[in-house]
Structure formats: structure tokens, C-alpha cells
Design an enzyme around this catalytic site. Structure first.
Site, mmCIF file in Angstrom:
data_model
loop_
_atom_site.group_PDB
_atom_site.id
_atom_site.type_symbol
_atom_site.label_atom_id
_atom_site.label_comp_id
_atom_site.label_asym_id
_atom_site.label_seq_id
_atom_site.Cartn_x
_atom_site.Cartn_y
_atom_site.Cartn_z
ATOM 1 N N GLU A 1 -13.944 4.313 -31.792
ATOM 2 C CA GLU A 1 -14.462 5.364 -32.683
ATOM 3 C C GLU A 1 -14.848 4.792 -34.046
ATOM 4 O OE1 GLU A 1 -11.683 8.674 -32.689
ATOM 5 O OE2 GLU A 1 -11.545 8.520 -30.519
ATOM 6 N N GLY B 1 4.893 1.650 -3.995
ATOM 7 C CA GLY B 1 4.594 1.265 -5.373
ATOM 8 C C GLY B 1 5.795 1.576 -6.233
ATOM 9 N N ILE C 1 -1.383 -8.064 -6.120
ATOM 10 C CA ILE C 1 -0.575 -9.190 -6.592
ATOM 11 C C ILE C 1 -1.331 -10.026 -7.644
ATOM 12 C CG2 ILE C 1 0.839 -11.156 -5.890
ATOM 13 C CD1 ILE C 1 1.708 -8.198 -4.923
ATOM 14 N N GLU D 1 4.306 -2.788 -13.371
ATOM 15 C CA GLU D 1 5.723 -3.042 -13.679
ATOM 16 C C GLU D 1 6.479 -1.742 -13.996
ATOM 17 O OE1 GLU D 1 6.909 -6.520 -15.687
ATOM 18 O OE2 GLU D 1 5.131 -7.638 -15.077
ATOM 19 N N ALA E 1 0.844 -1.208 0.000
ATOM 20 C CA ALA E 1 0.000 0.000 0.000
ATOM 21 C C ALA E 1 0.878 1.256 0.000
ATOM 22 C CB ALA E 1 -0.929 -0.022 1.201
ATOM 23 N N GLY E 2 1.955 1.224 0.766
ATOM 24 C CA GLY E 2 2.790 2.416 0.892
ATOM 25 C C GLY E 2 3.994 2.434 -0.027
ATOM 26 N N GLY F 1 10.523 -8.399 -17.307
ATOM 27 C CA GLY F 1 9.053 -8.470 -17.327
ATOM 28 C C GLY F 1 8.432 -7.344 -18.131
ATOM 29 N N GLN G 1 -11.888 7.472 -46.924
ATOM 30 C CA GLN G 1 -10.473 7.684 -46.636
ATOM 31 C C GLN G 1 -10.238 8.064 -45.162
ATOM 32 O OE1 GLN G 1 -8.308 10.736 -48.865
ATOM 33 N NE2 GLN G 1 -7.398 9.047 -50.024
HETATM 34 C C1 LIG Z 1 -3.850 -4.648 -11.985
HETATM 35 C C2 LIG Z 1 -2.550 -4.505 -11.264
HETATM 36 C C3 LIG Z 1 -1.700 -5.591 -11.177
HETATM 37 C C4 LIG Z 1 -0.482 -5.486 -10.490
HETATM 38 N N1 LIG Z 1 0.292 -6.597 -10.323
HETATM 39 C C5 LIG Z 1 1.373 -6.542 -9.476
HETATM 40 C C6 LIG Z 1 2.088 -7.724 -9.131
HETATM 41 O O1 LIG Z 1 1.794 -8.834 -9.621
HETATM 42 N N2 LIG Z 1 3.113 -7.623 -8.253
HETATM 43 C C7 LIG Z 1 3.474 -6.441 -7.678
HETATM 44 O O2 LIG Z 1 4.403 -6.428 -6.887
HETATM 45 N N3 LIG Z 1 2.807 -5.286 -7.990
HETATM 46 C C8 LIG Z 1 1.769 -5.318 -8.861
HETATM 47 N N4 LIG Z 1 1.068 -4.176 -9.165
HETATM 48 C C9 LIG Z 1 1.482 -2.899 -8.561
HETATM 49 C C10 LIG Z 1 2.063 -1.942 -9.587
HETATM 50 O O3 LIG Z 1 3.331 -2.355 -9.983
HETATM 51 C C11 LIG Z 1 2.028 -0.528 -8.950
HETATM 52 O O4 LIG Z 1 0.673 -0.129 -8.921
HETATM 53 C C12 LIG Z 1 2.882 0.446 -9.729
HETATM 54 O O5 LIG Z 1 4.241 0.156 -9.586
HETATM 55 C C13 LIG Z 1 2.630 1.896 -9.291
HETATM 56 O O6 LIG Z 1 2.674 2.024 -7.912
HETATM 57 P P1 LIG Z 1 1.494 2.785 -7.152
HETATM 58 O O7 LIG Z 1 0.211 2.191 -7.589
HETATM 59 O O8 LIG Z 1 1.784 2.751 -5.698
HETATM 60 O O9 LIG Z 1 1.533 4.254 -7.690
HETATM 61 P P2 LIG Z 1 2.525 5.462 -7.137
HETATM 62 O O10 LIG Z 1 3.882 4.944 -7.052
HETATM 63 O O11 LIG Z 1 1.887 6.032 -5.915
HETATM 64 O O12 LIG Z 1 2.383 6.479 -8.318
HETATM 65 C C14 LIG Z 1 1.304 7.419 -8.452
HETATM 66 C C15 LIG Z 1 1.682 8.386 -9.570
HETATM 67 O O13 LIG Z 1 2.875 9.111 -9.188
HETATM 68 C C16 LIG Z 1 3.854 8.995 -10.199
HETATM 69 N N5 LIG Z 1 5.194 8.947 -9.603
HETATM 70 C C17 LIG Z 1 5.602 8.241 -8.514
HETATM 71 N N6 LIG Z 1 6.910 8.432 -8.295
HETATM 72 C C18 LIG Z 1 7.353 9.269 -9.282
HETATM 73 C C19 LIG Z 1 8.616 9.840 -9.611
HETATM 74 N N7 LIG Z 1 9.722 9.585 -8.907
HETATM 75 N N8 LIG Z 1 8.681 10.666 -10.697
HETATM 76 C C20 LIG Z 1 7.590 10.933 -11.433
HETATM 77 N N9 LIG Z 1 6.371 10.410 -11.181
HETATM 78 C C21 LIG Z 1 6.247 9.586 -10.116
HETATM 79 C C22 LIG Z 1 3.531 7.684 -10.919
HETATM 80 O O14 LIG Z 1 4.050 7.688 -12.249
HETATM 81 C C23 LIG Z 1 1.998 7.692 -10.883
HETATM 82 O O15 LIG Z 1 1.507 8.453 -11.958
HETATM 83 C C24 LIG Z 1 -0.117 -4.251 -9.905
HETATM 84 C C25 LIG Z 1 -0.977 -3.149 -10.016
HETATM 85 C C26 LIG Z 1 -2.174 -3.266 -10.661
HETATM 86 C C27 LIG Z 1 -3.080 -2.065 -10.713
#
Ligand SMILES: Cc1cc2nc3c(=O)[nH]c(=O)nc-3n(C[C@H](O)[C@H](O)[C@H](O)COP(=O)(O)OP(=O)(O)OC[C@H]3O[C@@H](n4cnc5c(N)ncnc54)[C@H](O)[C@@H]3O)c2cc1C
Length: 388
Positions: free
Chosen positions: A344, A139, A165, A371, A136-137, A250, A287
Site C-alpha cells: 500500500e 497434515g 517436503i 510447521e 496427503a491425508g 522449528g 503523517q
Molecule cells: C510450502 C510448504 C512447505 C512445507 N514443508 C513441509 C516439510 O518440509 N515437511 C513436512 O512434513 N511438511 C511440510 N509442509 C506441510 C505442512 O506442515 C502442512 O501443510 C500443515 O501442517 C497443514 O496441514 P494440511 O495442509 O494438511 O492442512 P489441514 O491439516 O487439512 O488443515 C486445513 C485447515 O483446517 C484447520 N484445522 C485442521 N485441524 C484443526 C483443528 N484440530 N482445530 C482447528 N483447525 C484445524 C487448519 O488450521 C487449516 O486451516 C509444508 C507445506 C507447505 C505448503
């Protein structure tokens, strides 16, 4: 040219083996998956019998050596499989992607002989795998993870929660990252091989998503989960390297998922343009419509070349980090645009669930997020440009 030099070939030229493989996955996707796509999307559930067929067809152990029950194939074949499946259903594509290009791949590169002979035959034959890094914290800032691994001698106790996941609802095996030495920051991150039945491990809530609905995305709960010491993958504190390097590979497969999706959208749009009549003729005669189809086809081909090139570089043992980031970044842009344009071309019916393109539009959105988001890919590309 000397005898040792290899004649460079067009990226889209496939070997006979690759052509046969591509054709067999394409046929399987069209005959066995296509009839169920709508039903699986509606139910948010991927059919178990199709997952079983993935195993039976060898699609879950493409790179695993034959002596361990796999196909002894290449990374490029994984890319072809993900593309072909995603042209029919991107949820099918991601299931096969996570298994091959992330989980199996990590074991092939870092597992001990004992770990390989214990787990790879299962992964090739019947056990679905998940890759659990995000929380959660944490990504984009993945190594800020809060999940902890306490060293208890012959075992570790893992506590924390993972989020998002893929494959988790159906998986029997989890490649999971936890920090075994928080004071060391990312240098405490360690990779663990976890079986679903390990005490203290639980799969939690499944997300209700916009797209890719048939692919399960779940929370994982670790409450003093007991993991034998021999289930550490690679060295303690080297999990960050495993996580980064597997994601780099990946990412190429997510590019493949997106070009498959985009091709599916183009195929539907082209078929509809031939069939739908307005002003007394097929709309494909106009076209304005032809140009949209032509632009989609061009962008998809450009994206495919990026994806194939990154995959070929990886198989050749050459550096591919920037190329993989470009492939994923661009393919996800192209997929979203192609799916939008396909709607569209369909006009009003494109928005309805009676036609397949609205689903592809929903499925495309995730390409820019998982990813590594598009911003994270751009950071990787920019770092190379600026020599950082
Ligand atoms: C359907 C789905 C499947 C997934 N499967 C997996 C999985 O199998 N295993 C796993 O481990 N994870 C998985 N994920 C997690 C996924 O990898 C994360 O959601 C992703 O890495 C983004 O992290 P976040 O959601 O916390 O977004 P955040 O990191 O909070 O990002 C929010 C926004 O801020 C931007 N941002 C953040 N940091 C920066 C920066 N330094 N510079 C510029 N912009 C930035 C991002 O680009 C984004 O637009 C999955 C997610 C989804 C939705």
C-alpha cells in the site's frame, strides 16, 4: 544479587559473537543473494552456487560441534541467520531453517554416536536435508500417516508417499517418519534416516506455489524402500516424540523467517516513502504514511521479542512450548500485515514485479500454514491456559 544469579538483559542485546555472526550473514544476504532473488522466484529454482555458499560459510551446521565439522554455535544463532536471510529472501531462510533447526537438531538430540559421526559431517559440509512428516491425508493430524515400515530383521521396508517436503528437490538426506506398528496408532510412528540413493526411494512432483517459489516443495515416493535397521533414529515407536519436539523448536525459526520477511517489507516501504513524491513532497512527509510505518515497526519489534525470547529459553534449557507457539502465530500475522502495508505504501507499483514487496506478500502466506497452522498454534496456547 548473589554471585550465582545472572543479570537479566534486554532480549535484543547481542553478544559480540552474535553481533559479528549477524553482520556477516546480513552482508552475505545483501551482496550475494539479493541480486538473484527475482530470477530465482521467476524460475522457481534456488541457485546451487548459493546453497554451496551456505555450506562454505558454515550456515548449514551452526549447532553441529566443531569436531564434526560444524560451527559449535547456538540455536539463537540459527534464529539470527534465518532472520537475516529472510529479510532478503524467505526461500533462503527456510532452506537454512530446515537444515539447522529441524534436521541437524533432531540428530544432535537423538542420534547414536555412530549416526552422528556418519551424517553430521556431511550435513555440515555438503548435504542438504529434508524433514518428511506430512502426507496427503495427514497434515495437522500428522500421526494419522499412511506410510508404513515393515520390520524385516536387519532392515525395514518403507512404503507410502510424503507430501510438501521442503528442500526435497536438492536434498541428499531425509529425516522421514513412518508407522512401524499401525495397531499402536501414534505409538508406532518411527523416525528413519534415509539417503537419497536408498533403493525404492524417489523424489516426485515439485509443487508450483504462490510464494516461497525458489524453495523446493516435493512429493516423496517410497516403494519398498530398504532402510538398514541402524538408520532408525531414536527408539522404534518414539518417532512421534521426535517429530513433536523438533517441530516445537522449528517453529521458533519460522517466527524468525517471518520477522525477517516483515523487516524486509518495512525497509522497502521506508526507502520508497523517502523517494516517492506526491503533492510536491516525499510521501514519507505525510503523517498518514508515517503512522503506517511506525505501526509496522512496532509490531515487528513485538514479534521479534517473542521469537528471541523463545530461542533464548530453548538455549537456556527452559520450557518454551507456549512461547514458541506464540512466536510463530504472532510473527506470521505480523509478516502478512507488514507485506500488505508495504504494498500500500508503494501504491500501484507495489503490485508489480518491478518492486520486491509483492513477492514478500506472496511469501508471507505460508507462515500461517507450515510447521503447524495458526489454529494448531492457538490450540497449543489454549491448552496451557486451560491447564490441559
Ligand atoms: C510450502 C510448504 C512447505 C512445507 N514443508 C513441509 C516439510 O518440509 N515437511 C513436512 O512434513 N511438511 C511440510 N509442509 C506441510 C505442512 O506442515 C502442512 O501443510 C500443515 O501442517 C497443514 O496441514 P494440511 O495442509 O494438511 O492442512 P489441514 O491439516 O487439512 O488443515 C486445513 C485447515 O483446517 C484447520 N484445522 C485442521 N485441524 C484443526 C483443528 N484440530 N482445530 C482447528 N483447525 C484445524 C487448519 O488450521 C487449516 O486451516 C509444508 C507445506 C507447505 C505448503
Amino acid at each position: 544479587m548473589t554471585a550465582t544469579e545472572v543479570q537479566p538483559a534486554a532480549l535484543t542485546i547481542l553478544t559480540e559473537e552474535e553481533k559479528l555472526f549477524q553482520a556477516s550473514v546480513r552482508r552475505f544476504a545483501r551482496e550475494q543473494i539479493a541480486p538473484h532473488v527475482r530470477e530465482m522466484d521467476d524460475a522457481s529454482l534456488f541457485r546451487k552456487d548459493i546453497i554451496r555458499q551456505f555450506f562454505e560459510l558454515g550456515l548449514m551446521g551452526i549447532e553441529i560441534p566443531e569436531e564434526l565439522g560444524g560451527q559449535g554455535g547456538s540455536f539463537f544463532q540459527c534464529i539470527l541467520a534465518v532472520e537475516e536471510l529472510s529479510a532478503v529472501d524467505p526461500s533462503a531462510g527456510v532452506i537454512v531453517d530446515v537444515q539447522n533447526t529441524i534436521c541437524n537438531n533432531a540428530l544432535l538430540r537423538w542420534a547414536t554416536t555412530e549416526q552422528k559421526s556418519k551424517y553430521l559431517p556431511q550435513l555440515a559440509a555438503n548435504t542438504l536435508a529434508s524433514y518428511a512428516l506430512s502426507e496427503a491425508g495427514s497434515g495437522s493430524d500428522a500421526f494419522a500417516m499412511a506410510t508404513r515400515a515393515e520390520d524385516c530383521g536387519d532392515h525395514y521396508l518403507l512404503t507410502g508417499r510424503k507430501l510438501w517436503i521442503t528442500n526435497a528437490a536438492e536434498a541428499g538426506f531425509f529425516l522421514l517418519f513412518a508407522n512401524a506398528n499401525p495397531e499402536a496408532g501414534y505409538k508406532g510412528v518411527t523416525a528413519f534416516l534415509i539417503e537419497r540413493e536408498f533403493p525404492g526411494f524417489q523424489v516426485g512432483k515439485k509443487e508450483d506455489k504462490l510464494g516461497l517459489r525458489a524453495s523446493s516443495t516435493c512429493e516423496l515416493i517410497l516403494d519398498n524402500c530398504r532402510v538398514p535397521r541402524e538408520n532408525v533414529l531414536g527408539d522404534v515407536g518414539k518417532g512421534y516424540k521426535i517429530a513433536i519436539e523438533t517441530l516445537n523448536e522449528g517453529r521458533i525459526a519460522i517466527g524468525a523467517q517471518m520477522i525477517g520477511l516483515a523487516r524486509g517489507a518495512l525497509d522497502h516501504a521506508t526507502a520508497y516513502a523517502k523517494e516517492r513524491k506526491q503533492f510536491g513532497k516525499a510521501i514519507g512527509e505525510f503523517q498518514g504514511v508515517q503512522f503506517e510505518l511506525a505501526k509496522m515497526a512496532t509490531e515487528i519489534e513485538a514479534a521479534r521479542l517473542l521469537v528471541y525470547n523463545a530461542a533464548r529459553l530453548r538455549d537456556a534449557g527452559m520450557p518454551f512450548l507456549t512461547e514458541a507457539a506464540m512466536a510463530k502465530y504472532y510473527s506470521s500475522e505480523v509478516a502478512e500485515k507488514a507485506a500488505s502495508k508495504a504494498i500500500e505504501v508503494h501504491g500501484g507499483v507495489g503490485i508489480t514485479k518491478d518492486y520486491p514487496v509483492e513477492k514478500l506478500y506472496r511469501d508471507a502466506k505460508i507462515g500461517r500454514i507450515y510447521e503447524g497452522t495458526s489454529n494448531i498454534q492457538l490450540l497449543t496456547i489454549a491448552k496451557k491456559l486451560l491447564g490441559k
